[in-house]
Design a protein around this motif. Sequence first.
Motif, short mmCIF file in Angstrom:
data_model
loop_
_atom_site.label_atom_id
_atom_site.label_comp_id
_atom_site.label_asym_id
_atom_site.label_seq_id
_atom_site.Cartn_x
_atom_site.Cartn_y
_atom_site.Cartn_z
N ASN A 1 19.03 -43.92 -27.03
CA ASN A 1 19.90 -45.07 -26.78
C ASN A 1 19.63 -46.17 -27.81
N GLY A 2 19.31 -45.76 -29.05
CA GLY A 2 19.06 -46.69 -30.14
C GLY A 2 17.65 -47.24 -30.20
N GLU A 3 16.80 -46.87 -29.24
CA GLU A 3 15.43 -47.38 -29.18
C GLU A 3 14.45 -46.34 -29.72
N PRO A 4 13.59 -46.69 -30.68
CA PRO A 4 12.60 -45.73 -31.17
C PRO A 4 11.68 -45.27 -30.06
N ARG A 5 11.51 -43.96 -29.94
CA ARG A 5 10.65 -43.39 -28.91
C ARG A 5 9.52 -42.54 -29.50
N GLN A 6 9.80 -41.82 -30.56
CA GLN A 6 8.78 -40.99 -31.19
C GLN A 6 8.74 -41.32 -32.68
N GLN A 7 7.56 -41.60 -33.20
CA GLN A 7 7.40 -41.87 -34.62
C GLN A 7 6.04 -41.33 -35.04
N ALA A 8 6.05 -40.30 -35.88
CA ALA A 8 4.82 -39.62 -36.26
C ALA A 8 5.08 -38.88 -37.57
N GLY B 1 16.29 -17.55 -43.13
CA GLY B 1 17.19 -18.17 -42.16
C GLY B 1 16.56 -18.41 -40.81
N ASP B 2 15.40 -17.79 -40.53
CA ASP B 2 14.69 -18.08 -39.29
C ASP B 2 14.19 -19.52 -39.31
N VAL B 3 14.03 -20.09 -38.13
CA VAL B 3 13.59 -21.48 -37.99
C VAL B 3 12.28 -21.52 -37.20
N VAL B 4 11.34 -22.33 -37.67
CA VAL B 4 10.09 -22.55 -36.95
C VAL B 4 9.97 -24.04 -36.64
N LEU B 5 9.95 -24.38 -35.36
CA LEU B 5 9.72 -25.75 -34.93
C LEU B 5 8.22 -26.03 -34.96
N THR B 6 7.85 -27.24 -35.30
CA THR B 6 6.43 -27.54 -35.52
C THR B 6 5.77 -28.29 -34.38
N GLY B 7 6.51 -28.56 -33.30
CA GLY B 7 5.95 -29.27 -32.17
C GLY B 7 6.46 -30.70 -32.09
N THR B 8 6.28 -31.32 -30.94
CA THR B 8 6.77 -32.68 -30.74
C THR B 8 5.61 -33.65 -30.53
N PRO B 9 5.71 -34.86 -31.10
CA PRO B 9 4.64 -35.85 -30.89
C PRO B 9 4.80 -36.57 -29.56
N ALA B 10 3.89 -37.51 -29.31
CA ALA B 10 3.95 -38.32 -28.09
C ALA B 10 5.21 -39.16 -28.08
N GLY B 11 5.65 -39.52 -26.86
CA GLY B 11 6.81 -40.40 -26.72
C GLY B 11 8.00 -39.75 -26.05
N THR C 1 13.13 -43.22 -15.75
CA THR C 1 13.83 -42.11 -15.12
C THR C 1 14.26 -41.10 -16.17
N TRP C 2 14.45 -39.86 -15.73
CA TRP C 2 14.84 -38.79 -16.65
C TRP C 2 16.31 -38.92 -17.06
N SER C 3 17.11 -39.59 -16.26
CA SER C 3 18.56 -39.55 -16.44
C SER C 3 19.09 -40.65 -17.35
N ARG C 4 18.21 -41.53 -17.88
CA ARG C 4 18.70 -42.67 -18.64
C ARG C 4 19.05 -42.34 -20.08
N CYS C 5 18.68 -41.16 -20.55
CA CYS C 5 18.96 -40.80 -21.94
C CYS C 5 20.41 -40.40 -22.10
N ARG C 6 21.14 -41.13 -22.90
CA ARG C 6 22.54 -40.82 -23.13
C ARG C 6 22.80 -40.47 -24.60
N SER C 7 22.03 -41.04 -25.50
CA SER C 7 22.20 -40.75 -26.91
C SER C 7 20.82 -40.53 -27.52
N VAL C 8 20.61 -39.34 -28.05
CA VAL C 8 19.32 -38.99 -28.64
C VAL C 8 19.53 -38.66 -30.10
N GLU C 9 18.73 -39.26 -30.96
CA GLU C 9 18.86 -39.05 -32.40
C GLU C 9 17.50 -38.71 -32.98
N CYS C 10 17.42 -37.58 -33.67
CA CYS C 10 16.18 -37.15 -34.31
C CYS C 10 16.42 -37.08 -35.80
#
Length: 298
Positions: free
Chosen positions: A207-214, A239-249, A262-271
Motif C-alpha cells: 500500500n505504498g509503505e516500505p515493509r521489506q528492505q534488505a 529458464g528455471d527460476v530459483v528464489l533466494t528467500g524473503t527477509p524480515a518484514g 491484520t492479514w487482509s489489509r494488503c491491497r497493493s504489493v510491489e517488489c
Amino acid sequence: MTAPEAPHLVVTGDGLGRLTGDGLVELLDLPYRDVAELLRAGHGLDPAATAPVRHTVPLDSLTGALRPPLASTRAVWGVGLNYHCKARITGRPLPTAPLLFLKSASAGSGPDATVALPESISRQADYEGEVALVIGTPMHHTPTDRAWAHVAAVTAANDLTARDVMATSGNPTLGKSFPGFGALGASVLGLGAVADRAAIPLLTTVNGEPRQQASTADLIFPVPDLLAWISRYVLLEPGDVVLTGTPAGTGQDRAASSPTETWSRCRSVECCRCAPGSAPSPPLVPRPATPGRLVQRV
C-alpha cells in the motif's frame, strides 16, 4: 571479440523488448515469447543484446500492457528461512541446510496483475518479496565457485503464501501455488549489469509503505552455496527460476509483533530489485483492487 552488454528485458504484446535506460523500450526482431524461451534456445541472453530493433516505444506507453517475462519457465525453486534478519525476528535457529520447495510454475502472474485470494480456504495470504535468479545454462553437481557462471539474469519475485494452508497441510508447495501466487518481473536484468552479485538489494512496499528492505548480503546460504546445493540433487535448466528467500518484514512478522496488524489489509504489493544507492523508479500504476493487486518490477 567484446561480449555484448547485458540486456534489461521486458515482454510486450509485440514480443521481447530491451530497455534503453532513458525511458524507451526497443522492440526486438526475435521469435521468442518470453525470456525463459529465449534461454532454452541455448545462447543465453546474447541474442537479445544484439538483435535488430523493429521499432521503439516509450516505456510509459506500456503501463498495464507488459506481460510476464518468464511465463514459460518450467521450474520455480524456493528456499525457506534464508535471511539472518528473518531468523532473528522469528527466533528460529539457523538451518544447517537449505529448506527447499517447489512452487508450481502455473502460479505465475505478470506485472500489475490482480490476484484473487483463495478466501474460501485461507485467511492468511502473505507477501514475500525476493530476489529471483534465472538459470542460463544447465547445472548439475556444480561446485560453488562455478555457480554464478550458470546464472543468466536476476528479477524480482513475490512468493505469495497462504500461511494457514501451509501450516495445516505441512506442504509449502500447496500454500504457495494458488493461481497468481508466483509473481515474477516485471523485467529481467542480465547478470552482467548487476553491480554487486553478493549484495543485490530488495525492496517490498505494501500500500505504498516500505515493509521489506534488505540485500542478499544477509543470506544464510549465499547464492553460490544455494545453487550448488540444489544442483547436487536436481538438473537446473535454462529458464528455471530459483528464489533466494524473503527477509524480515512480511505480514506474518508484523502480525506477530503487532496485535492490530491484520492479514487482509494488503491491497497493493510491489517488489523490486533496486540498483544500489538509487531510489526505486515509479511503479507500474499500483491501483487499489479487491481482493488484491500485485505490482512488481525491477
